[in-house]
Enzyme design. Sequence first.
Site, short mmCIF file in Angstrom:
data_model
loop_
_atom_site.label_atom_id
_atom_site.label_comp_id
_atom_site.label_asym_id
_atom_site.label_seq_id
_atom_site.Cartn_x
_atom_site.Cartn_y
_atom_site.Cartn_z
N ASN A 23 -2.65 -2.77 -5.26
CA ASN A 23 -1.19 -2.86 -5.19
C ASN A 23 -0.62 -4.12 -5.86
OD1 ASN A 23 -1.06 -0.38 -4.08
ND2 ASN A 23 -0.82 -1.07 -1.96
N ARG A 121 9.80 8.65 0.71
CA ARG A 121 9.66 7.54 -0.24
C ARG A 121 10.81 7.44 -1.26
NH1 ARG A 121 3.41 6.77 -1.92
NH2 ARG A 121 3.97 4.58 -1.68
N ASP A 304 -1.36 0.91 5.59
CA ASP A 304 -2.46 1.41 4.77
C ASP A 304 -3.81 1.37 5.50
OD1 ASP A 304 -0.57 1.65 2.79
OD2 ASP A 304 -1.12 -0.20 1.77
N ARG A 396 -8.24 6.72 -6.83
CA ARG A 396 -7.06 6.01 -7.28
C ARG A 396 -7.04 4.59 -6.75
NH1 ARG A 396 -2.59 8.53 -4.83
NH2 ARG A 396 -1.81 6.49 -5.36
N1 EPU Z 1 12.00 2.72 1.35
C1 EPU Z 1 13.30 3.19 1.27
N2 EPU Z 1 13.99 2.96 0.11
C2 EPU Z 1 13.46 2.29 -0.94
C3 EPU Z 1 12.14 1.81 -0.86
C4 EPU Z 1 11.43 2.04 0.30
O1 EPU Z 1 13.80 3.79 2.19
O2 EPU Z 1 14.16 2.13 -1.95
C5 EPU Z 1 11.21 2.99 2.55
C6 EPU Z 1 10.04 3.92 2.22
O3 EPU Z 1 10.43 5.28 2.26
C7 EPU Z 1 9.04 3.58 3.29
C8 EPU Z 1 9.27 2.08 3.51
O4 EPU Z 1 10.58 1.80 2.98
O5 EPU Z 1 9.34 4.28 4.46
C9 EPU Z 1 8.25 1.18 2.84
O6 EPU Z 1 8.27 1.35 1.46
P1 EPU Z 1 7.88 0.22 0.43
O7 EPU Z 1 8.87 0.25 -0.66
O8 EPU Z 1 7.63 -1.07 1.12
O9 EPU Z 1 6.50 0.78 -0.10
P2 EPU Z 1 6.09 1.12 -1.56
O10 EPU Z 1 6.46 0.00 -2.47
O11 EPU Z 1 6.48 2.50 -1.94
C10 EPU Z 1 3.79 -0.12 -1.32
C11 EPU Z 1 2.38 0.28 -1.54
C12 EPU Z 1 1.93 1.24 -0.45
C13 EPU Z 1 2.11 0.57 0.90
C14 EPU Z 1 3.56 0.09 1.07
C15 EPU Z 1 3.77 -0.68 2.35
C16 EPU Z 1 2.22 0.19 -3.93
C17 EPU Z 1 2.10 0.91 -5.22
N3 EPU Z 1 2.27 0.93 -2.84
O12 EPU Z 1 4.52 1.11 -1.40
O13 EPU Z 1 0.57 1.49 -0.67
O14 EPU Z 1 1.82 1.49 1.92
O15 EPU Z 1 3.92 -0.75 -0.05
O16 EPU Z 1 2.95 -1.77 2.42
O17 EPU Z 1 2.23 -1.03 -3.89
C18 EPU Z 1 -1.44 2.69 -0.52
O18 EPU Z 1 -1.96 1.76 -1.17
O19 EPU Z 1 -2.09 3.61 0.02
C19 EPU Z 1 0.01 2.71 -0.40
C20 EPU Z 1 0.68 3.79 -0.02
#
Ligand code: EPU
Length: 417
Positions: A23, A121, A304, A396
């Site tokens: 990440n 998401r 995670d 992945r």
């Molecule tokens: N959310 C919103 N609006 C947004 C963005 C997020 O409502 O514009 C909500 C999401 O729907 C979710 C929560 O906020 O319910 C957390 O989302 P966040 O944006 O923090 O997560 P992300 O950036 O989509 C990254 C990691 C995830 C990890 C999360 C939380 C990456 C590519 N992915 O996702 O990793 O679970 O942060 O730590 O960095 C994994 O590695 O298996 C994985 C899913």
Amino acid sequence: MKILEITGGQTLSGTIRISGAKNSAVALIPAAILSDEDVTICNVPAITDTEALCDILVYLGVKIKRASESIVITSNQMENKKITATYSKKLRASYYFMGALLGKFGKVTMSLPGGCSIGARPINLHLKGFEALGATVTINKNCYTIEAEELKGANIYLDFPSVGATINIMLAAVRAKGKTVIDNAAKEPEIVNVATLLNSMGAKIRGAGTSSIEITGVSYLGKCFHEVIPDRIEAGTYVILGAACGENLKIDNIIPDHIEALTSKLEEMGVYLDIGADYIIVSHTAPYHPIHVKTQTYPGFPTDLQQPLTVLLTQCSGQSKIEETIYENRFMHIPYLNQMGADIRIKNQSATIIGPSKLQAADVVATDLRAGAALVIAGLIAEGKTKVTNVEHILRGYENIVEKLTSVGAKVEIREI
Ligand code: EPU
């Protein structure tokens, strides 16, 4: 299609070396295009998510040179083309090209990002951030066009400390005119890793790792050399595995502070951990006590690791509980664990795990990345031969998983069917 065959019941010992963080790497690679000079990133994990991002770089005309674990990215002759669904759908982190291209060219057109189906998401917070910086967002048939004549610094409050939104806004704001402050920012170590890369390129970012990040825009970003931090989720997955079936299993090349929420919970269960400066040695030290875990943003318990931990909780004597607060749909591994002999009941966003259960091998499906990791752990402690399909999800995010597991005594094979 790839299938993973696991013969359970082995005791695992030896050393597993943890790779660079997925990440982090998936944000650092798009971030690198903000520079017009060579950006060298080392400790990049060889996983399909980083390969997919390199494919996007090549598509955009970016020059890349790979040498074992490092990658040199040169973006001075790149083209700002629409990133089509073929590229964007391959992974979630393709959305970091939104912030990076907007920062570099003032415009980006790309299709919806992909990623694990673990909830709705949305990316509304990313878009709100870009708009606050002066961009307009147009959505047409699942394709986003985000553009600005001039990006201007702004005060942005995130309704939720989203990892993706925090990084994406940083990527655009480093080239905006004036000062941007992101409040209620995410504090994950990956945010700090990305800010450090940008600062080495010449950006002015303060406060990464706290809930208030201040970015003063600059007009040029230059060359740098940067290292991806160790993957805290890969590390946590293998520490959990060690508690399930290890004997002096050493999880090496890690930053133990990054998984303190996990190690505290494991210690509460009765897992004995030898925690060093950059390693953890763990053994199966059952009987384990049941625990309650609630997923939270960093430094809380990471969502995670919730899925891998569920498997270990099936081995506790009594009733454990996991509350998932980040994603709406992150219990898809549970029907498979129940099929293997676990007793887990889901109600709303909570799972109650009643243990201990003797797990039996089964044919199961990795519905998403961490569900896959959970099923691998389950297969390794179950009696008999477990077959995991949809292994692509696991590949992945876990570099050389078969080689790493085999090297510590697991019987795991990957086959193409
Ligand atoms: N959310 C919103 N609006 C947004 C963005 C997020 O409502 O514009 C909500 C999401 O729907 C979710 C929560 O906020 O319910 C957390 O989302 P966040 O944006 O923090 O997560 P992300 O950036 O989509 C990254 C990691 C995830 C990890 C999360 C939380 C990456 C590519 N992915 O996702 O990793 O679970 O942060 O730590 O960095 C994994 O590695 O298996 C994985 C899913």
